[in-house]
Design an enzyme around this catalytic site. Structure first.
Site, PDB file in Angstrom:
ATOM      1  N   HIS A   1      59.688  11.934 -34.291  1.00 64.89           N
ATOM      2  CA  HIS A   1      59.757  11.545 -35.701  1.00 64.89           C
ATOM      3  C   HIS A   1      58.795  12.358 -36.564  1.00 64.89           C
ATOM      4  O   HIS A   1      58.498  11.954 -37.686  1.00 64.89           O
ATOM      5  CB  HIS A   1      59.471  10.041 -35.840  1.00 64.89           C
TER       6      HIS A   1
ATOM      7  N   ASN B   1      16.372   1.107 -43.359  1.00 66.82           N
ATOM      8  CA  ASN B   1      17.740   1.228 -42.845  1.00 66.82           C
ATOM      9  C   ASN B   1      18.632   0.435 -43.779  1.00 66.82           C
ATOM     10  O   ASN B   1      18.261  -0.654 -44.207  1.00 66.82           O
ATOM     11  CB  ASN B   1      17.869   0.596 -41.449  1.00 66.82           C
ATOM     12  N   GLY B   2      19.833   0.954 -44.034  1.00 68.70           N
ATOM     13  CA  GLY B   2      20.756   0.231 -44.903  1.00 68.70           C
ATOM     14  C   GLY B   2      21.011   1.011 -46.185  1.00 68.70           C
ATOM     15  O   GLY B   2      20.660   2.200 -46.276  1.00 68.70           O
TER      16      GLY B   2
ATOM     17  N   CYS C   1      20.298   4.565 -38.800  1.00 70.64           N
ATOM     18  CA  CYS C   1      18.930   5.064 -38.786  1.00 70.64           C
ATOM     19  C   CYS C   1      18.098   4.156 -37.879  1.00 70.64           C
ATOM     20  O   CYS C   1      18.530   3.071 -37.512  1.00 70.64           O
ATOM     21  CB  CYS C   1      18.347   5.028 -40.178  1.00 70.64           C
TER      22      CYS C   1
ATOM     23  N   GLU D   1      41.975   6.405 -27.543  1.00 69.94           N
ATOM     24  CA  GLU D   1      40.578   6.455 -27.121  1.00 69.94           C
ATOM     25  C   GLU D   1      40.248   7.861 -26.586  1.00 69.94           C
ATOM     26  O   GLU D   1      39.172   8.398 -26.867  1.00 69.94           O
ATOM     27  CB  GLU D   1      40.315   5.363 -26.069  1.00 69.94           C
TER      28      GLU D   1
ATOM     29  N   GLU E   1      35.075  13.449 -31.137  1.00 74.55           N
ATOM     30  CA  GLU E   1      33.693  13.153 -31.535  1.00 74.55           C
ATOM     31  C   GLU E   1      32.657  13.987 -30.801  1.00 74.55           C
ATOM     32  O   GLU E   1      31.632  14.323 -31.371  1.00 74.55           O
ATOM     33  CB  GLU E   1      33.362  11.662 -31.519  1.00 74.55           C
TER      34      GLU E   1
ATOM     35  N   ARG F   1      20.495   6.675 -32.505  1.00 71.22           N
ATOM     36  CA  ARG F   1      21.096   5.919 -33.600  1.00 71.22           C
ATOM     37  C   ARG F   1      21.415   6.787 -34.817  1.00 71.22           C
ATOM     38  O   ARG F   1      22.211   6.404 -35.656  1.00 71.22           O
ATOM     39  CB  ARG F   1      20.144   4.806 -34.037  1.00 71.22           C
TER      40      ARG F   1
ATOM     41  N   LYS G   1      25.058   6.046 -33.398  1.00 68.28           N
ATOM     42  CA  LYS G   1      25.513   5.105 -32.384  1.00 68.28           C
ATOM     43  C   LYS G   1      25.986   3.790 -33.002  1.00 68.28           C
ATOM     44  O   LYS G   1      26.980   3.228 -32.597  1.00 68.28           O
ATOM     45  CB  LYS G   1      24.363   4.845 -31.392  1.00 68.28           C
TER      46      LYS G   1
ATOM     47  N   LYS H   1      37.424  10.322 -28.182  1.00 62.13           N
ATOM     48  CA  LYS H   1      36.321  10.890 -27.383  1.00 62.13           C
ATOM     49  C   LYS H   1      36.281  12.399 -27.563  1.00 62.13           C
ATOM     50  O   LYS H   1      35.227  12.978 -27.772  1.00 62.13           O
ATOM     51  CB  LYS H   1      36.496  10.608 -25.881  1.00 62.13           C
TER      52      LYS H   1
ATOM     53  N   TRP I   1      19.831   9.010 -40.654  1.00 64.13           N
ATOM     54  CA  TRP I   1      21.211   9.483 -40.657  1.00 64.13           C
ATOM     55  C   TRP I   1      21.625   9.412 -42.115  1.00 64.13           C
ATOM     56  O   TRP I   1      21.746   8.328 -42.678  1.00 64.13           O
ATOM     57  CB  TRP I   1      22.061   8.574 -39.773  1.00 64.13           C
TER      58      TRP I   1
HETATM   59  C1  AGP Z   1      32.686   5.405 -30.046  1.00 64.95           C
HETATM   60  O1  AGP Z   1      32.656   6.471 -29.173  1.00 64.95           O
HETATM   61  C2  AGP Z   1      32.136   5.605 -31.353  1.00 64.95           C
HETATM   62  N1  AGP Z   1      30.919   6.267 -31.372  1.00 64.95           N
HETATM   63  C3  AGP Z   1      32.411   4.585 -32.428  1.00 64.95           C
HETATM   64  O2  AGP Z   1      33.772   4.696 -32.715  1.00 64.95           O
HETATM   65  C4  AGP Z   1      32.083   3.087 -32.168  1.00 64.95           C
HETATM   66  O3  AGP Z   1      32.922   2.581 -31.187  1.00 64.95           O
HETATM   67  C5  AGP Z   1      32.254   2.305 -33.483  1.00 64.95           C
HETATM   68  O4  AGP Z   1      31.347   2.790 -34.431  1.00 64.95           O
HETATM   69  C6  AGP Z   1      32.085   0.821 -33.305  1.00 64.95           C
HETATM   70  O5  AGP Z   1      30.820   0.495 -32.819  1.00 64.95           O
HETATM   71  P1  AGP Z   1      30.485  -0.947 -32.244  1.00 64.95           P
HETATM   72  O6  AGP Z   1      31.331  -1.133 -31.030  1.00 64.95           O
HETATM   73  O7  AGP Z   1      29.030  -0.914 -31.952  1.00 64.95           O
HETATM   74  O8  AGP Z   1      30.854  -1.929 -33.324  1.00 64.95           O
END
Ligand code: AGP
Length: 615
Positions: free
Chosen positions: A510, A102-103, A2, A487, A494, A27, A610, A491, A77
């Site tokens: 396997h 936040n939190g 958030c 990775e 997400e 965020r 984010k 991508k 969020w």
């Molecule tokens: C990456 O595309 C993601 N949105 C997510 O996996 C991110 O890498 C993860 O939350 C870790 O974030 P950080 O690198 O800020 O710790």
């Protein structure tokens, strides 16, 4: 996660709150809201579900403007309670106290039950409302606003970054943090609070970063800060190098596209002052780096998501080239295990934001297990909770990354990890001067090679159309390319919401090969390395099960193109270090264009934030 923004100014605060919310939207964004104190010292609040633009429309549709010189705002969020207007922040207690948070307050149910008995009425399903009521109940007992916050936070278990205003104290905002970042922006026209400096860059570049447990009283012309024990403290005012323009899309359609194309420069910036003509400056990891690196016998990496994938690539490099045992673990798992941490371990956290709660807790857990360990944080954020807690810090200099899907943060993390591997290997005597010089020269070529790979965008955009109606995809690679396949799959899922999995190509037989049919596209990465022939055999196994394949190869790999297998040469003669970095580029472009072809919100994918500052 958030986002929080607020301020006490000599002008109407509402435009600043809206601008800040827009800049924080990356965020977390299932709802947003703001509250100001009017001239008559009454609360005026607006909250909307969805994007900040919905809140802007909400404000425009009102007959009376929301106008005041002090206010707080929030993008949410959802964690406790569904995304709804009622659950959106700010929350109010008895028309006296209003809070953005936040939190997570972990003991909120316990506090809520007590407060219900005290006569408080709950209007939302959030954990945040207990914060407002706790502060109000302290005020009812005669404490001032700041004293009430100091007393209230003592009863909270969990994490918080909060902004508080009160109709009884119309000249101040109280800010408090524990486990969630919060900073104060200083300017001539007023003082502000925010969870992220980006929210305030158009107003100031002077910031005070609150430390764990700090509580600040923010007034128009004065900021007073108390530490965890209530003692008055001085925290330094720091000048940010970030500029508001750096967080705009420029000529690109999306932040993600801009950030993919910024990678050559981001890597140049990450290398700058960290290498000489032919060697790595190991002291760029910190003045004690040489001493620490010489003393370590193993490396433990902890990270989440994309950062974890970068750690997996580094494990291959560190063990193959620098000959140091290296373990990589998902931080959210690590923090709850009872791992064995030998003396002489370097504990490395990787985090774009430097604020990921799981990674932070993994580091704290590791320090408890073995207090002799040395820690290094590789982060894109200079002033973060992780960097503050680490012995050594290395900044990736990728510049602000706004797109939720991490791109330039990943490739600059890889470059940083290559420098780390090289520094340690050199100091431990496993990497010769000649090898070091080769590695450094390879790294210097990366920006040019990335520009070459980016030239494939038009072709990849065309190929992306064949994924528009797919439900699943499989990514294959071997060695470091397995991590790159992970990775690529992350991508794709997400931002396009296509289910995607990555497998080491040799593992296919396997189990996962059972999934393969004409509806399951397979994306493979084929560098020209010692595993190439093995990979080619794996691709044959896939081909004979009728899958459509897309192969990104080194020109010299010479994978044969055919109807069912489209082969795209990316570049040639890539080394062990440059290959994973360069093969990341076509996978980023692929997921970006697939997401666009499915009309998905590339920069703000559903359900994601984010920076994940809660567990
Ligand atoms: C990456 O595309 C993601 N949105 C997510 O996996 C991110 O890498 C993860 O939350 C870790 O974030 P950080 O690198 O800020 O710790």
């Amino acid at each position: 996660m958030c986002g929080i923004v607020g301020g006490v100014t000599d002008q109407n605060i509402t435009p600043l709150l809206l601008e800040g919310l827009n800049r924080l939207e990356y965020r977390g964004y299932d709802s947003s809201g703001l509250i100001v104190l009017s001239k008559q010292n009454s609360f005026e609040r607006a909250r909307s579900v969805g994007k900040v633009s919905n809140l802007e429309m909400n404000l425009k549709s009102r007959s009376k403007e929301i106008n005041g010189k002090i206010g707080i705002a929030h993008t949410r969020w959802a964690t406790h309670g569904e995304p709804s207007s009622l659950n959106a922040h700010p929350h109010i207690s008895k028309n006296t106290v209003s809070v953005v948070h936040n939190g997570i307050i972990e003991n909120y149910l316990e506090l809520k039950n007590i407060q219900i008995k005290q006569g408080y009425e709950f209007k939302s399903e959030t954990d945040t409302e207990v914060i407002a009521h706790s502060i109000d109940s302290e005020m009812q007992l005669g404490s001032s606003l700041v004293e009430s916050v100091q007393k209230a936070v003592k009863s909270f278990e969990g994490s918080y970054g909060i902004g508080v205003i009160s109709s009884k104290y119309p000249d101040q905002i109280i800010a408090a943090r524990k486990g969630s970042p919060l900073l104060i922006g200083i300017s001539e026209n007023g003082n502000y609070i925010a969870s992220d400096q980006m929210a305030l860059l158009s107003k100031t570049n002077k910031f005070i970063f609150l430390e764990e447990g700090d509580i600040a009283e923010v007034k128009l012309d004065k900021v007073t800060i108390y530490d965890l024990d209530g003692k008055l403290v001085n925290r330094p005012v720091q000048k940010s190098k970030l500029k508001a323009g750096q967080v705009d899309k420029g000529n690109f359609n999306h932040f993600m596209q801009k950030e993919i194309f910024e990678q050559p420069q981001a890597i140049r910036d990450t290398l700058e002052s960290r290498i000489t003509n032919d060697s790595v400056i190991s002291s760029s990891f910190g003045h004690k780096a040489d001493e620490i690196f010489r003393s370590i016998d193993q490396i433990q990496i902890a990270a989440c998501g994309t950062s974890y994938n970068a750690g997996l690539v580094a494990k291959y490099w560190i063990e193959d080239i620098a000959k140091i045992p290296c373990h990589v673990e998902i931080a959210s798992e690590y923090r709850y295990r009872r791992p064995i941490l030998l003396d002489n371990t370097l504990f490395v956290t990787l985090s774009q934001s430097g604020e990921t709660a799981d990674t932070l807790e993994a580091l704290k857990a590791a320090k408890k297990i073995n207090n002799t360990l040395k820690s290094l944080c590789i982060s894109n954020s200079a002033e973060s909770s992780l960097t503050r807690l680490s012995d050594l810090t290395f900044l990736t200099h990728a510049g602000p990354e706004i797109g939720v899907a991490s791109t330039k943060a990943f490739t600059t993390q890889l470059v940083s990890l290559a420098l780390l591997m090289c520094s340690i290997g050199k100091l431990k005597g496993y990497i010769s001067r000649r090898q070091e010089s080769e590695i450094v020269n390879g790294l210097k070529k990366l920006p040019g090679l990335i520009n070459e790979a980016l030239l494939q965008e038009t072709q990849i955009k065309q190929l992306a159309k064949s994924f528009t109606n797919k439900n699943s995809a499989l990514f294959l690679g071997r060695g470091t390319m397995y991590a790159i396949a992970m990775e690529g799959a992350l991508k794709l899922k997400e931002i396009s919401y296509i289910h995607a999995e990555a497998y080491p190509a040799g593992e296919l037989k396997h189990g996962p090969i059972a999934l393969i049919d004409k509806n399951m596209p397979v994306i493979a990465i084929a560098p020209n390395d010692e595993l190439l022939e093995k990979l080619k055999s794996n691709l044959q196994e896939v081909k004979s099960r009728g899958s459509k394949m897309l192969v990104f190869e080194d020109e010299n790999s010479k994978v044969q193109s055919m109807d069912s297998m489209k082969v795209i040469p990316i570049t040639s003669n890539l080394g062990r270090i440059s290959a994973p970095i360069i093969f990341t580029i076509p996978l980023q472009l692929l997921s970006y264009h697939v997401a666009l072809s499915r009309e998905a919100d590339v920069d703000k994918p559903r359900n994601l934030a984010k920076s994940v500052t809660v567990e």
